[in-house]
Scaffold this active site. Structure first.
Site, short mmCIF file in Angstrom:
data_model
loop_
_atom_site.label_atom_id
_atom_site.label_comp_id
_atom_site.label_asym_id
_atom_site.label_seq_id
_atom_site.Cartn_x
_atom_site.Cartn_y
_atom_site.Cartn_z
N PHE A 104 60.39 45.67 29.73
CA PHE A 104 61.17 46.76 29.11
C PHE A 104 60.33 47.42 28.00
CE2 PHE A 104 64.54 48.53 26.46
CZ PHE A 104 65.37 49.09 27.41
N ASP A 157 63.38 37.54 27.21
CA ASP A 157 64.35 38.61 26.96
C ASP A 157 65.44 38.50 28.03
OD1 ASP A 157 65.78 41.01 26.90
OD2 ASP A 157 64.06 42.17 26.20
N TYR A 208 75.76 44.27 24.66
CA TYR A 208 76.52 45.47 25.05
C TYR A 208 76.42 45.79 26.54
CZ TYR A 208 71.86 47.48 24.11
OH TYR A 208 70.51 47.72 24.07
N LYS A 209 75.62 44.99 27.30
CA LYS A 209 75.51 45.23 28.75
C LYS A 209 76.57 44.37 29.45
CE LYS A 209 70.83 46.87 28.25
NZ LYS A 209 69.42 46.52 28.11
N ARG A 235 69.87 53.43 39.77
CA ARG A 235 70.30 52.06 39.51
C ARG A 235 71.81 51.96 39.65
NH1 ARG A 235 68.44 49.27 33.94
NH2 ARG A 235 69.93 50.83 33.25
C1 LIG Z 1 68.63 46.99 27.08
C2 LIG Z 1 67.38 46.21 26.83
C3 LIG Z 1 66.83 46.14 25.55
C4 LIG Z 1 67.44 46.93 24.43
O1 LIG Z 1 66.97 46.59 23.15
P1 LIG Z 1 67.74 47.21 21.89
O2 LIG Z 1 67.02 46.71 20.73
O3 LIG Z 1 69.17 46.78 21.99
O4 LIG Z 1 67.69 48.70 22.03
C5 LIG Z 1 65.71 45.33 25.36
N1 LIG Z 1 65.16 44.65 26.40
C6 LIG Z 1 65.68 44.71 27.65
C7 LIG Z 1 65.05 43.94 28.77
C8 LIG Z 1 66.79 45.51 27.91
O5 LIG Z 1 67.28 45.60 29.14
#
Ligand SMILES: *Cc1c(COP(=O)(O)O)cnc(C)c1O
Length: 416
Positions: A125, A202, A227-228, A376
């Site tokens: 990411f 992560d 939040y996901k 997606r």
């Molecule tokens: C959504 C997501 C993030 C988001 O990070 P934030 O600090 O909340 O913006 C980070 N890593 C992955 C793999 C994600 O899917």
């Protein structure tokens, strides 16, 4: 033929042991097919009520409310620990995923002095890659990028080949945000340990979608968002995990007063708490933290194994519809075919994916787009029905079959 697919969806919904959980969420527009729970989960009914109550305690108790509020990060952490297969006291709610990633990556590097390499993969990411690149640039370290096929996911052999005695930290995503491919967390953790490196996982796309098993894998460190799939609400705080025996060994770089022993003694120097609270920094966003807690509770109640089993069934059903309806229209599966190798979303290649995404939204289906050519489709198991997958994909077939996407702009703009 469409009817037999629909019959199957109806049958699967009837047999679904989690079906009742849909009623625990606010469904404002029953006609809308929401396939983006992997970006922002729905609002749990309990959260709406809990937030009202917490706002009221602010009004009535004022500063006195802190006696209880101060516990919310740890309370949520204990619920989240169960969800990611860790023990109570090993997880805490704090900050954002990006900030936690920075904190734990720095903590890992400090625990491996003299080692000069951080390993990640080129499909990780963006925030992960950027945060690690920033740390490497600041400290004159090497960021070693392993090549990953964006559809198939992380290749364990390629990661293992990048590991040697110079590596301090391996940082990877458990479930790929792009393809949904699941990395072999236990094997990769073991490979890093073999060269004496620490591993930071992560879990943003796995927490609440697939079992993680941190303790079983002997994982060191992890971060993730709420939040996901955990339905914590827009911008809800993230979580971090530090294995119990590492908590007093590694030290995070932001010496904030929420990590301090005897916080309100306001002492002259930093002496961090001997537990997971030492990874806190400052005052938590209490309202958002209660929302994260309620969302996590719902997932814990349903059980991650049951959620993951439904996720495999939902995505498996979707893959069958892709084969039957969408492959002839120029779509190609960009996720692993093996249901045990993917999370709860399915990604499709289409040369006009951005135009298709816009047309699909206009047809009452919410997917998202990921550059350069991927659509997606997230199927959050707690509230997505098989009939939703059927409607979503049949509308997608009809939109593209009729060329309804052609008039839309072909260049993406803003939030996709
Ligand atoms: C959504 C997501 C993030 C988001 O990070 P934030 O600090 O909340 O913006 C980070 N890593 C992955 C793999 C994600 O899917």
């Amino acid at each position: 033929m469409g009817d037999t697919h629909l019959d199957r969806a109806v049958r699967l919904d009837r047999a679904d042991r989690l079906a009742g959980y849909r009623d625990r969420f606010v469904i404002a527009d029953p006609a809308l097919v929401y396939l983006d729970g992997n970006s922002l989960g729905r609002l749990p009914v309990a959260t709406r009520e809990r937030l009202r109550a917490v706002v009221d305690t602010w009004g009535t108790e004022l500063i006195g409310g802190w006696d209880r509020w101060i516990e919310v990060n740890r309370a949520a952490g204990d619920v989240l620990a169960g969800i990611v297969g860790a023990a109570a006291g090993e997880v805490i709610l704090a900050d954002s995923t990006s900030v936690n990633l920075y904190k734990l990556a720095c903590a890992a590097l400090a625990a491996r002095p003299g080692r000069t390499v951080i390993v990640t993969d080129d499909d990780n990411f963006p925030t992960d890659r950027y945060v690690l690149a920033g740390i490497a640039a600041d400290r004159g370290l090497t960021l070693r990028m392993v090549g990953t096929d964006p559809d198939r996911g992380i290749d364990p052999a390629a990661v293992t080949a990048a590991l040697d005695g110079d590596v301090a930290l391996l940082c990877l995503s458990h479930v790929s945000y792009r393809s949904g491919a699941v990395a072999d967390l236990p094997a990769l953790t073991a490979a890093a340990h073999e060269v004496g490196a620490l591993v930071l996982w992560d879990l943003c796309h796995s927490a609440g979608a697939v079992p993680v098993g941190l303790t079983a894998a002997g994982a060191d460190l992890a971060v993730g968002c709420t939040y996901k799939y955990l339905n914590g609400g827009p911008g809800a705080p993230a979580f971090l995990y530090v294995r119990a025996d590492l908590q007093t060994v590694v030290r995070q770089p932001i010496w904030g007063w929420f990590g301090q022993s005897g916080q309100f003694a306001m002492g002259p120097s930093y002496d961090p708490l001997p537990d997971i609270r030492r990874f806190l920094v400052g005052t938590p966003p209490v309202l958002a933290a209660y929302a994260a807690l309620e969302g996590a509770r719902l997932t814990a109640e349903a059980g991650v194994e049951a959620i993951a089993a439904k996720g495999r069934a939902l995505t498996g059903y979707a893959v069958d519809l892709v084969d039957a309806w969408l492959a002839p229209l120029g779509f190609r599966l960009a996720s692993p075919r093996d249901p045990c190798r993917r999370g709860a979303h399915v990604t499709l290649h289409h040369p006009q994916a951005w135009q298709v995404c816009q047309a699909l939204k206009a047809a009452g289906v919410i997917p998202d787009f990921r550059a350069p050519d991927r659509l997606r489709l997230g199927m959050a198991p707690l509230y997505t029905r098989f009939v939703d997958v059927h409607s979503g994909l049949s509308r997608l077939r009809d939109v593209v079959g009729a060329g309804a996407h052609e008039p839309y702009p072909s260049v993406p703009a803003g939030i996709t």
